[in-house]
Scaffold this motif. Structure first.
Motif, PDB file in Angstrom:
ATOM      1  N   MET A 133       8.776  12.087 -12.885  1.00 23.16           N
ATOM      2  CA  MET A 133       9.431  11.566 -11.700  1.00 23.16           C
ATOM      3  C   MET A 133      10.363  12.595 -11.076  1.00 23.16           C
ATOM      4  O   MET A 133      10.439  12.731  -9.844  1.00 23.16           O
ATOM      5  CB  MET A 133      10.225  10.316 -12.055  1.00 23.16           C
ATOM      6  N   LEU A 134      11.068  13.360 -11.916  1.00 18.99           N
ATOM      7  CA  LEU A 134      11.989  14.368 -11.394  1.00 18.99           C
ATOM      8  C   LEU A 134      11.254  15.444 -10.596  1.00 18.99           C
ATOM      9  O   LEU A 134      11.801  16.015  -9.652  1.00 18.99           O
ATOM     10  CB  LEU A 134      12.777  15.006 -12.533  1.00 18.99           C
ATOM     11  N   LYS A 135       9.999  15.689 -10.966  1.00 13.51           N
ATOM     12  CA  LYS A 135       9.205  16.662 -10.213  1.00 13.51           C
ATOM     13  C   LYS A 135       8.883  16.139  -8.814  1.00 13.51           C
ATOM     14  O   LYS A 135       8.673  16.925  -7.880  1.00 13.51           O
ATOM     15  CB  LYS A 135       7.911  16.973 -10.959  1.00 13.51           C
ATOM     16  N   LEU A 136       8.831  14.818  -8.669  1.00 17.64           N
ATOM     17  CA  LEU A 136       8.543  14.208  -7.374  1.00 17.64           C
ATOM     18  C   LEU A 136       9.803  13.992  -6.538  1.00 17.64           C
ATOM     19  O   LEU A 136       9.719  13.790  -5.332  1.00 17.64           O
ATOM     20  CB  LEU A 136       7.851  12.851  -7.574  1.00 17.64           C
ATOM     21  N   ASP A 137      10.947  14.034  -7.206  1.00 19.82           N
ATOM     22  CA  ASP A 137      12.220  13.728  -6.542  1.00 19.82           C
ATOM     23  C   ASP A 137      12.834  15.018  -5.996  1.00 19.82           C
ATOM     24  O   ASP A 137      13.793  15.559  -6.550  1.00 19.82           O
ATOM     25  CB  ASP A 137      13.159  13.063  -7.564  1.00 19.82           C
ATOM     26  N   HIS A 138      12.305  15.470  -4.884  1.00 14.53           N
ATOM     27  CA  HIS A 138      12.703  16.787  -4.355  1.00 14.53           C
ATOM     28  C   HIS A 138      14.149  16.826  -3.852  1.00 14.53           C
ATOM     29  O   HIS A 138      14.742  17.896  -3.765  1.00 14.53           O
ATOM     30  CB  HIS A 138      11.750  17.204  -3.236  1.00 14.53           C
ATOM     31  N   VAL A 139      14.700  15.673  -3.507  1.00 12.39           N
ATOM     32  CA  VAL A 139      16.089  15.665  -3.028  1.00 12.39           C
ATOM     33  C   VAL A 139      17.058  15.265  -4.146  1.00 12.39           C
ATOM     34  O   VAL A 139      18.242  15.057  -3.910  1.00 12.39           O
ATOM     35  CB  VAL A 139      16.258  14.707  -1.820  1.00 12.39           C
ATOM     36  N   HIS A 140      16.532  15.143  -5.368  1.00  8.46           N
ATOM     37  CA  HIS A 140      17.364  14.905  -6.553  1.00  8.46           C
ATOM     38  C   HIS A 140      18.199  13.626  -6.458  1.00  8.46           C
ATOM     39  O   HIS A 140      19.354  13.592  -6.874  1.00  8.46           O
ATOM     40  CB  HIS A 140      18.283  16.101  -6.813  1.00  8.46           C
ATOM     41  N   ARG A 141      17.584  12.561  -5.932  1.00 13.33           N
ATOM     42  CA  ARG A 141      18.312  11.296  -5.830  1.00 13.33           C
ATOM     43  C   ARG A 141      18.704  10.765  -7.208  1.00 13.33           C
ATOM     44  O   ARG A 141      19.778  10.190  -7.379  1.00 13.33           O
ATOM     45  CB  ARG A 141      17.448  10.262  -5.095  1.00 13.33           C
ATOM     46  N   HIS A 142      17.825  10.959  -8.179  1.00 13.95           N
ATOM     47  CA  HIS A 142      18.114  10.401  -9.501  1.00 13.95           C
ATOM     48  C   HIS A 142      19.309  11.083 -10.146  1.00 13.95           C
ATOM     49  O   HIS A 142      20.115  10.440 -10.815  1.00 13.95           O
ATOM     50  CB  HIS A 142      16.884  10.528 -10.408  1.00 13.95           C
ATOM     51  N   ARG A 143      19.453  12.375  -9.947  1.00  9.05           N
ATOM     52  CA  ARG A 143      20.587  13.084 -10.526  1.00  9.05           C
ATOM     53  C   ARG A 143      21.902  12.707  -9.836  1.00  9.05           C
ATOM     54  O   ARG A 143      22.977  12.926 -10.390  1.00  9.05           O
ATOM     55  CB  ARG A 143      20.375  14.601 -10.414  1.00  9.05           C
ATOM     56  N   HIS A 144      21.804  12.167  -8.633  1.00 12.23           N
ATOM     57  CA  HIS A 144      23.004  11.877  -7.854  1.00 12.23           C
ATOM     58  C   HIS A 144      23.370  10.402  -7.858  1.00 12.23           C
ATOM     59  O   HIS A 144      24.082   9.932  -6.962  1.00 12.23           O
ATOM     60  CB  HIS A 144      22.818  12.364  -6.407  1.00 12.23           C
ATOM     61  N   ASP A 145      22.910   9.663  -8.856  1.00 12.01           N
ATOM     62  CA  ASP A 145      23.212   8.236  -8.896  1.00 12.01           C
ATOM     63  C   ASP A 145      24.145   7.869 -10.047  1.00 12.01           C
ATOM     64  O   ASP A 145      24.056   6.799 -10.631  1.00 12.01           O
ATOM     65  CB  ASP A 145      21.928   7.410  -8.968  1.00 12.01           C
ATOM     66  N   GLN A 146      25.085   8.766 -10.333  1.00 14.64           N
ATOM     67  CA  GLN A 146      26.060   8.501 -11.393  1.00 14.64           C
ATOM     68  C   GLN A 146      26.842   7.223 -11.120  1.00 14.64           C
ATOM     69  O   GLN A 146      27.126   6.447 -12.039  1.00 14.64           O
ATOM     70  CB  GLN A 146      27.032   9.686 -11.513  1.00 14.64           C
ATOM     71  N   ALA A 147      27.158   6.964  -9.859  1.00 13.63           N
ATOM     72  CA  ALA A 147      27.943   5.774  -9.519  1.00 13.63           C
ATOM     73  C   ALA A 147      27.224   4.487  -9.925  1.00 13.63           C
ATOM     74  O   ALA A 147      27.868   3.510 -10.336  1.00 13.63           O
ATOM     75  CB  ALA A 147      28.248   5.762  -8.019  1.00 13.63           C
ATOM     76  N   ALA A 148      25.893   4.481  -9.806  1.00 11.66           N
ATOM     77  CA  ALA A 148      25.132   3.283 -10.178  1.00 11.66           C
ATOM     78  C   ALA A 148      25.262   3.015 -11.680  1.00 11.66           C
ATOM     79  O   ALA A 148      25.350   1.851 -12.107  1.00 11.66           O
ATOM     80  CB  ALA A 148      23.668   3.461  -9.794  1.00 11.66           C
ATOM     81  N   HIS A 149      25.260   4.075 -12.474  1.00 13.10           N
ATOM     82  CA  HIS A 149      25.398   3.906 -13.919  1.00 13.10           C
ATOM     83  C   HIS A 149      26.814   3.436 -14.276  1.00 13.10           C
ATOM     84  O   HIS A 149      26.991   2.564 -15.144  1.00 13.10           O
ATOM     85  CB  HIS A 149      25.080   5.220 -14.627  1.00 13.10           C
ATOM     86  N   GLU A 150      27.804   3.995 -13.594  1.00 10.81           N
ATOM     87  CA  GLU A 150      29.174   3.571 -13.851  1.00 10.81           C
ATOM     88  C   GLU A 150      29.386   2.109 -13.459  1.00 10.81           C
ATOM     89  O   GLU A 150      30.133   1.376 -14.119  1.00 10.81           O
ATOM     90  CB  GLU A 150      30.138   4.483 -13.090  1.00 10.81           C
ATOM     91  N   ALA A 151      28.697   1.681 -12.403  1.00  6.57           N
ATOM     92  CA  ALA A 151      28.824   0.290 -11.952  1.00  6.57           C
ATOM     93  C   ALA A 151      28.262  -0.671 -12.989  1.00  6.57           C
ATOM     94  O   ALA A 151      28.809  -1.764 -13.208  1.00  6.57           O
ATOM     95  CB  ALA A 151      28.106   0.120 -10.616  1.00  6.57           C
ATOM     96  N   ILE A 152      27.165  -0.290 -13.622  1.00  7.94           N
ATOM     97  CA  ILE A 152      26.594  -1.123 -14.695  1.00  7.94           C
ATOM     98  C   ILE A 152      27.599  -1.235 -15.840  1.00  7.94           C
ATOM     99  O   ILE A 152      27.871  -2.334 -16.341  1.00  7.94           O
ATOM    100  CB  ILE A 152      25.268  -0.525 -15.197  1.00  7.94           C
ATOM    101  N   ALA A 153      28.159  -0.099 -16.236  1.00  6.78           N
ATOM    102  CA  ALA A 153      29.128  -0.096 -17.337  1.00  6.78           C
ATOM    103  C   ALA A 153      30.360  -0.920 -16.991  1.00  6.78           C
ATOM    104  O   ALA A 153      30.900  -1.637 -17.844  1.00  6.78           O
ATOM    105  CB  ALA A 153      29.517   1.342 -17.668  1.00  6.78           C
ATOM    106  N   ASP A 154      30.813  -0.839 -15.745  1.00  7.71           N
ATOM    107  CA  ASP A 154      31.995  -1.597 -15.324  1.00  7.71           C
ATOM    108  C   ASP A 154      31.750  -3.102 -15.426  1.00  7.71           C
ATOM    109  O   ASP A 154      32.618  -3.859 -15.884  1.00  7.71           O
ATOM    110  CB  ASP A 154      32.379  -1.235 -13.890  1.00  7.71           C
ATOM    111  N   ALA A 155      30.578  -3.547 -14.994  1.00  8.68           N
ATOM    112  CA  ALA A 155      30.261  -4.983 -15.046  1.00  8.68           C
ATOM    113  C   ALA A 155      30.181  -5.471 -16.488  1.00  8.68           C
ATOM    114  O   ALA A 155      30.623  -6.588 -16.803  1.00  8.68           O
ATOM    115  CB  ALA A 155      28.951  -5.263 -14.309  1.00  8.68           C
ATOM    116  N   ILE A 156      29.641  -4.635 -17.356  1.00  9.64           N
ATOM    117  CA  ILE A 156      29.572  -5.006 -18.773  1.00  9.64           C
ATOM    118  C   ILE A 156      30.977  -5.051 -19.368  1.00  9.64           C
ATOM    119  O   ILE A 156      31.328  -5.990 -20.091  1.00  9.64           O
ATOM    120  CB  ILE A 156      28.679  -4.017 -19.542  1.00  9.64           C
TER     121      ILE A 156
END
Length: 222
Positions: free
Chosen positions: A175-198
């Motif tokens: 998937m990272l090879k297909l993600d040319h704009v590196h959206r997955h690497r730039h979604d740290q906030a989404a992971h922090e939001a999951i942790a915050d809700a937990i």
């Protein structure tokens, strides 16, 4: 007649062939060991071993005191084979199912130790997302997601996720090879939001954020 070695494997394949041909229907009881042994020209111990093999392949089911019954016409694929054949979208859909519920459970069951693990894995993920090679980044990302699974304190979910990890890893690298704009690497906030809700013990919000994050990841390859 079954003549070639190993006899049990040959007997299992012959039984499977006869089941597949419709000789015995779903739910039908097989003849007894003595009868089958005579039909195939092998000993009863060979029949027992063949039945055990086909039970393990989820074709037959032994019911104590009742006999052996047909529960499928074909052997189920091994889990590893299923995972190898799954494409990226299927892998992400599987993760959606597992991780959404895990986040929900984690919000009601997390411990102080789980929260510390979230902090460590989020910090490692953030660092890896900035300049690490893809394989290092993937390991850091998976470490956080596994921490969420672990915080659910459900042994079955943890075991299921762990068997899934090798295929998830390959899917993420692809998937990272297909993600040319590196959206997955730039979604740290989404992971922090999951942790915050937990952390805040909000199960529905945790599940929603996990679902939203993984749906966004899926959109990268769709």
């Amino acid at each position: 007649m079954i003549r070639r070695h190993p006899l049990a494997e040959q007997a299992a394949e012959e039984l499977l062939r006869r089941i597949g041909s419709g000789e015995w229907q779903l739910g039908q009881k097989l003849p007894g060991e003595t009868n089958l042994a005579a039909q195939l020209g092998v000993g009863r111990s060979t029949i027992r071993e063949a039945v055990r093999e086909l039970a393990g392949r989820r074709v037959l089911e032994s019911r104590q005191g009742s006999g052996v019954f047909v529960i499928a016409y074909q052997a189920a694929e091994d889990w590893d084979q299923v995972l190898r054949k799954a494409d990226i979208t299927e892998v992400l859909e599987g993760r959606l199912a597992i991780e959404t519920e895990a986040a929900r459970l984690a919000a009601t069951r997390r411990t102080p130790a789980d929260l510390r693990t979230f902090r460590y894995t989020l910090a490692d993920r953030k660092k890896a997302s900035e300049k690490s090679p893809d394989d290092w980044y993937v390991e850091a990302d998976l470490a956080f997601h596994r921490a969420v699974i672990t915080a659910a304190h459900n042994a079955l979910l943890t075991e299921l996720f762990d068997t899934f990890v090798p295929r998830i890893r390959r899917a993420m690298l692809d998937m990272l090879k297909l993600d040319h704009v590196h959206r997955h690497r730039h979604d740290q906030a989404a992971h922090e939001a999951i942790a915050d809700a937990i952390r805040d013990r909000e199960p529905e919000l945790a599940a929603a954020r996990a679902r939203e994050h993984l749906s966004a990841v899926r959109s990268i390859v769709s």
